[in-house]
Write a protein that holds these residues in place. Structure first.
Motif, PDB file in Angstrom:
ATOM      1  N   PRO A 211      13.183   5.918  18.475  1.00 16.54           N
ATOM      2  CA  PRO A 211      13.935   4.978  17.658  1.00 16.54           C
ATOM      3  C   PRO A 211      14.938   5.975  16.807  1.00 16.54           C
ATOM      4  O   PRO A 211      14.722   7.328  16.507  1.00 16.54           O
ATOM      5  CB  PRO A 211      12.918   4.508  16.667  1.00 16.54           C
ATOM      6  CG  PRO A 211      11.779   5.632  17.090  1.00 16.54           C
ATOM      7  CD  PRO A 211      11.984   6.014  18.508  1.00 16.54           C
ATOM      8  N   ALA A 212      16.054   5.270  16.183  1.00 20.45           N
ATOM      9  CA  ALA A 212      16.752   6.102  15.141  1.00 20.45           C
ATOM     10  C   ALA A 212      16.054   6.560  14.230  1.00 20.45           C
ATOM     11  O   ALA A 212      15.188   6.152  13.734  1.00 20.45           O
ATOM     12  CB  ALA A 212      18.029   4.966  14.935  1.00 20.45           C
ATOM     13  N   PRO A 213      16.663   7.704  13.417  1.00 20.10           N
ATOM     14  CA  PRO A 213      15.874   8.463  12.289  1.00 20.10           C
ATOM     15  C   PRO A 213      15.769   7.367  11.065  1.00 20.10           C
ATOM     16  O   PRO A 213      14.753   7.393  10.571  1.00 20.10           O
ATOM     17  CB  PRO A 213      16.744   9.355  11.777  1.00 20.10           C
ATOM     18  CG  PRO A 213      17.608   9.779  12.984  1.00 20.10           C
ATOM     19  CD  PRO A 213      17.701   8.470  13.823  1.00 20.10           C
TER      20      PRO A 213
ATOM     21  N   GLN B 137      12.731   2.163   7.660  1.00 22.76           N
ATOM     22  CA  GLN B 137      12.501   0.922   7.626  1.00 22.76           C
ATOM     23  C   GLN B 137      11.271   0.259   7.895  1.00 22.76           C
ATOM     24  O   GLN B 137      10.659  -0.504   7.278  1.00 22.76           O
ATOM     25  CB  GLN B 137      13.505  -0.121   8.838  1.00 22.76           C
ATOM     26  CG  GLN B 137      15.142   0.277   8.475  1.00 22.76           C
ATOM     27  CD  GLN B 137      15.877  -0.019   9.821  1.00 22.76           C
ATOM     28  OE1 GLN B 137      15.535  -0.190  10.680  1.00 22.76           O
ATOM     29  NE2 GLN B 137      17.089  -0.222   9.560  1.00 22.76           N
ATOM     30  N   ALA B 138      10.617   1.248   8.853  1.00 21.94           N
ATOM     31  CA  ALA B 138       9.148   0.674   8.934  1.00 21.94           C
ATOM     32  C   ALA B 138       8.055   0.861   7.670  1.00 21.94           C
ATOM     33  O   ALA B 138       7.567   0.083   7.573  1.00 21.94           O
ATOM     34  CB  ALA B 138       8.501   1.575  10.222  1.00 21.94           C
TER      35      ALA B 138
ATOM     36  N   GLY C 153       6.219  -1.698   5.805  1.00 24.99           N
ATOM     37  CA  GLY C 153       4.879  -1.709   5.676  1.00 24.99           C
ATOM     38  C   GLY C 153       4.641  -2.046   4.173  1.00 24.99           C
ATOM     39  O   GLY C 153       3.510  -2.689   3.839  1.00 24.99           O
ATOM     40  N   ARG C 154       5.444  -1.675   3.267  1.00 22.64           N
ATOM     41  CA  ARG C 154       5.343  -1.673   1.937  1.00 22.64           C
ATOM     42  C   ARG C 154       5.406  -3.062   1.275  1.00 22.64           C
ATOM     43  O   ARG C 154       4.594  -3.949   0.719  1.00 22.64           O
ATOM     44  CB  ARG C 154       6.052  -1.026   0.986  1.00 22.64           C
ATOM     45  CG  ARG C 154       5.805   0.522   0.779  1.00 22.64           C
ATOM     46  CD  ARG C 154       6.763   1.148   0.013  1.00 22.64           C
ATOM     47  NE  ARG C 154       8.047   1.358   0.402  1.00 22.64           N
ATOM     48  CZ  ARG C 154       8.562   2.313   1.195  1.00 22.64           C
ATOM     49  NH1 ARG C 154       7.757   3.109   1.452  1.00 22.64           N
ATOM     50  NH2 ARG C 154       9.820   2.048   1.338  1.00 22.64           N
ATOM     51  N   ARG C 155       6.383  -3.821   2.180  1.00 21.86           N
ATOM     52  CA  ARG C 155       6.482  -5.284   1.900  1.00 21.86           C
ATOM     53  C   ARG C 155       5.199  -6.239   2.329  1.00 21.86           C
ATOM     54  O   ARG C 155       4.695  -6.963   1.534  1.00 21.86           O
ATOM     55  CB  ARG C 155       7.605  -5.737   2.580  1.00 21.86           C
ATOM     56  CG  ARG C 155       9.000  -5.260   1.867  1.00 21.86           C
ATOM     57  CD  ARG C 155       9.814  -6.046   0.876  1.00 21.86           C
ATOM     58  NE  ARG C 155       9.664  -7.462   1.146  1.00 21.86           N
ATOM     59  CZ  ARG C 155      10.741  -8.289   1.758  1.00 21.86           C
ATOM     60  NH1 ARG C 155      11.564  -7.561   2.422  1.00 21.86           N
ATOM     61  NH2 ARG C 155      10.589  -9.642   1.748  1.00 21.86           N
ATOM     62  N   VAL C 156       4.865  -6.024   3.532  1.00 25.02           N
ATOM     63  CA  VAL C 156       3.641  -6.610   4.013  1.00 25.02           C
ATOM     64  C   VAL C 156       2.533  -6.437   3.354  1.00 25.02           C
ATOM     65  O   VAL C 156       1.731  -7.413   2.985  1.00 25.02           O
ATOM     66  CB  VAL C 156       3.445  -6.251   5.668  1.00 25.02           C
ATOM     67  CG1 VAL C 156       1.946  -6.791   6.108  1.00 25.02           C
ATOM     68  CG2 VAL C 156       4.488  -6.730   6.426  1.00 25.02           C
TER      69      VAL C 156
ATOM     70  N   ASP D 177      12.402 -13.566   4.669  1.00 23.03           N
ATOM     71  CA  ASP D 177      13.755 -12.926   4.762  1.00 23.03           C
ATOM     72  C   ASP D 177      13.949 -11.465   5.853  1.00 23.03           C
ATOM     73  O   ASP D 177      14.848 -11.183   6.215  1.00 23.03           O
ATOM     74  CB  ASP D 177      14.225 -12.602   3.634  1.00 23.03           C
ATOM     75  CG  ASP D 177      13.315 -11.401   2.913  1.00 23.03           C
ATOM     76  OD1 ASP D 177      12.052 -11.637   2.878  1.00 23.03           O
ATOM     77  OD2 ASP D 177      13.866 -10.361   2.421  1.00 23.03           O
ATOM     78  N   MET D 178      12.491 -11.207   6.282  1.00 25.52           N
ATOM     79  CA  MET D 178      12.325  -9.918   7.076  1.00 25.52           C
ATOM     80  C   MET D 178      12.834 -10.254   8.670  1.00 25.52           C
ATOM     81  O   MET D 178      12.689  -9.492   9.327  1.00 25.52           O
ATOM     82  CB  MET D 178      11.089  -9.351   6.936  1.00 25.52           C
ATOM     83  CG  MET D 178      10.785  -8.811   5.695  1.00 25.52           C
ATOM     84  SD  MET D 178       9.319  -7.921   5.244  1.00 25.52           S
ATOM     85  CE  MET D 178       9.364  -6.774   6.416  1.00 25.52           C
TER      86      MET D 178
END
Length: 182
Positions: A107-109, A114-115, A119-122, A178-179
């Motif tokens: 995966p890109a840096p 983003q992950a 995680g914070r949003r979830v 929105d995710m």
């Protein structure tokens, strides 16, 4: 028998081949060994391998255990730590004559950022759920309980659990709509 080591009697029974003692020893020590291995190795599967190898050494050496030299728990943790260090050394010792000539397809840096944001949003959406819905979601999705087991743990019927799960999932879907990528 020296009573200063709470595991001594159990270890004597393990040395005698008592299956109940083996089960009791594993039940008593496995959670802490897994935690140690996970923190040291950063990988749950390797932590399980370390714990398994540590218990194999216990069973091989239980008959030769000498009380009073060291507490059993101390010895067991030392064995587990040594196994972790051996595995970590093996990771470092992979030497290549030349660097690989391949493109990093990982995966890109920015994916890590983003992950973390996801995680914070979830986590925030989960915390916003009513307590019982959150409990049902956590038991079934994070703790991997089956519906019957989760319902029993919550003291509700399976139908009530399924209702809580349905409402919780709908609320999470709405909060995180929105995710979803188009």
């Amino acid at each position: 028998m020296d009573r200063s080591d709470p595991d001594e009697e159990l270890l004597v029974r393990v040395a005698e081949g008592d299956p109940a003692a083996v089960r009791a020893l594993v039940a008593r020590k496995l959670p802490r060994l897994l935690s140690l291995g996970q923190r040291m190795m950063g990988d749950a599967a390797e932590a399980e391998d370390v714990a398994q190898e540590a218990f194999l050494r216990v069973w091989k050496h239980a008959a030769g255990w000498r009380p009073g030299v060291a507490r059993f728990d101390t010895w067991l943790h030392r064995v587990a730590l040594n196994l972790c260090y051996d595995r970590l050394r093996q990771r470092r010792e992979i030497v290549l004559a030349e660097p690989p000539e391949q493109v990093d397809e990982g995966p890109a840096p920015d994916r890590g950022l983003q992950a973390a944001d996801t995680g914070r949003r979830v986590s925030a959406a989960l915390q916003a759920l009513p307590d019982r819905q959150r409990e049902a979601i956590v038991l079934c999705h994070y703790q991997e309980f089956g519906n019957i087991e989760a319902a029993a743990a919550m003291g509700v019927s399976v139908e009530a659990l399924e209702s809580l799960l349905g409402r919780g999932r709908r609320a999470l879907r709405l909060a995180l709509a929105d995710m979803v990528e188009p």
